[in-house]
Design a protein around this motif. Structure first.
Motif, short mmCIF file in Angstrom:
data_model
loop_
_atom_site.label_atom_id
_atom_site.label_comp_id
_atom_site.label_asym_id
_atom_site.label_seq_id
_atom_site.Cartn_x
_atom_site.Cartn_y
_atom_site.Cartn_z
N THR A 129 0.91 -1.37 0.04
CA THR A 129 -0.14 -0.11 -0.08
C THR A 129 0.85 1.16 -0.13
N ALA A 130 1.76 1.28 0.74
CA ALA A 130 2.77 2.48 0.88
C ALA A 130 3.36 2.68 -0.40
N ARG A 131 3.91 1.43 -0.94
CA ARG A 131 4.49 1.66 -2.36
C ARG A 131 3.67 2.16 -3.51
N GLN A 132 2.50 1.72 -3.49
CA GLN A 132 1.67 2.13 -4.41
C GLN A 132 1.15 3.63 -4.15
N ALA A 133 1.35 4.13 -2.81
CA ALA A 133 0.95 5.56 -2.69
C ALA A 133 2.52 6.47 -2.79
N GLY A 134 3.25 5.75 -3.36
CA GLY A 134 4.54 6.72 -3.73
C GLY A 134 5.65 6.73 -2.72
#
Length: 340
Positions: A86-91
């Motif tokens: 989730t954090a990676r998808q949020a940049g």
């Protein structure tokens, strides 16, 4: 997948003298072959993908219903993986170790300092730790959306709750997967929020006491972000018109279920080792420490545990590491973190 039934009671003694877990049968090879990856998905019929997804969820259901002593750490470890995706998808750049630090090294009650990525971990841990029947209440939905970085008004939260209740009440498996992701598109929330909702609905549909974080770890869920004027009424039409998207979601759920089963087998072996050495521990408060290790992703060496001092806790963790029952997860000389 065939699992031997439980041979132990639901409420366990604090420190049994022998491991309570029963060896899990491996996932059948045919099931692993039946779950398509991204390359083979196009050649599969939706019926075949649905069959594989149903078999994988059925196998996972048996693991969940065993209610093992280590189920808490299992769900929290899955929540950590979902939060990292989730954090990676949020940049964001935080990995699992950084997310774990953000939450564990924060003083109790000071969760405002965990940061945006740490809040995402709190959202996934909420899914794993709260009773499934409480996850879709208006109060909980508002908190979860805030943890994911959104601040919707009461009307949006109420409308979203109504949509989710409709999916839970009468939708089939495909619609139950697709519907929450469509709802997040409609209200402008991210895909990870939809995955959170889908995991919740699955748990409620199957009657699980606690949800298992599954879809959050799937980076590509195959759902477009086209807005829809009506969510609940358009699920069936959308499934018929876009079977490829439905296949992608079913395959993602199957992969996530197999990944959760594999992790359960690994943690089961580690828990067996911890339970085997537990009778050797003489430190005051060691029973509570063992129980917390089985219920949580990790513990800090400064954890406040009744009956044991900071120094005593550090010595106990050193002893557990020496016995091969626990791992030090941070790799640091200070602010050390321990877990299965």
């Amino acid at each position: 997948m065939i699992l031997r039934p439980k041979s132990f009671p639901r409420h366990y003694p604090t420190l049994p003298g022998a491991p309570s877990t029963v060896a899990l049968a491996p996932v059948p090879a045919w099931l692993r072959r039946a779950v398509p990856d991204a390359k083979s998905l196009a050649s599969k019929d939706i019926e075949d993908v649905a069959l594989a997804a149903g078999a994988a969820i059925g196998a996972l259901d048996q693991v969940v219903r065993r209610e093992e002593k280590w189920a808490g750490v299992w769900r929290q470890r899955l929540a950590l993986t979902a939060a990292a995706v989730t954090a990676r998808q949020a940049g964001r750049v935080e990995d699992e170790s950084a997310l774990r630090d953000a939450v564990l090294l924060t003083r109790p009650g000071d969760f405002l300092s965990v940061g945006p990525a740490g809040s995402m971990l709190l959202a996934w841990r909420r899914l794993a730790a709260r009773p499934a029947e409480e996850l879709l209440t208006l109060k909980n939905l508002a908190v979860v959306l805030k943890e994911f970085g959104y601040g919707p008004d009461d009307e949006v939260v109420s409308d979203l709750a109504d949509d989710l209740r409709q999916f839970a009440a009468g939708a089939g498996m495909v619609a139950m997967l697709t519907g929450p992701l469509m709802a997040t598109d409609r209200y402008g929330f991210g895909r990870s929020v939809g995955a959170w909702f889908a995991d919740t609905l699955l748990a409620q549909c199957l009657g699980w006491a606690y949800a298992v974080p599954l879809l959050g770890a799937e980076a590509l869920l195959g759902i477009s972000a086209r807005p829809r004027r009506s969510v609940a009424s358009s699920v069936a039409t959308r499934i018929e018109s876009d079977l490829e998207r439905a296949k992608s979601l079913l395959a993602a759920q199957a992969r996530a279920a197999l990944r959760a089963i594999d992790l359960s087998a690994e943690l089961g072996r580690r828990a067996d080792r911890l339970l085997a050495v537990a009778p050797k521990l003489r430190a005051k408060g060691s029973a509570l420490v063992v129980n917390r290790l089985l219920s949580n992703d990790a513990l800090v060496a400064s954890e406040e545990i009744a009956g044991i001092s900071d120094r005593g806790l550090r010595r106990l963790f050193d002893r557990l590491v020496e016995l091969g029952a626990v791992r030090e997860l941070s790799g640091r000389a200070t602010f050390r973190i321990y877990g299965l």
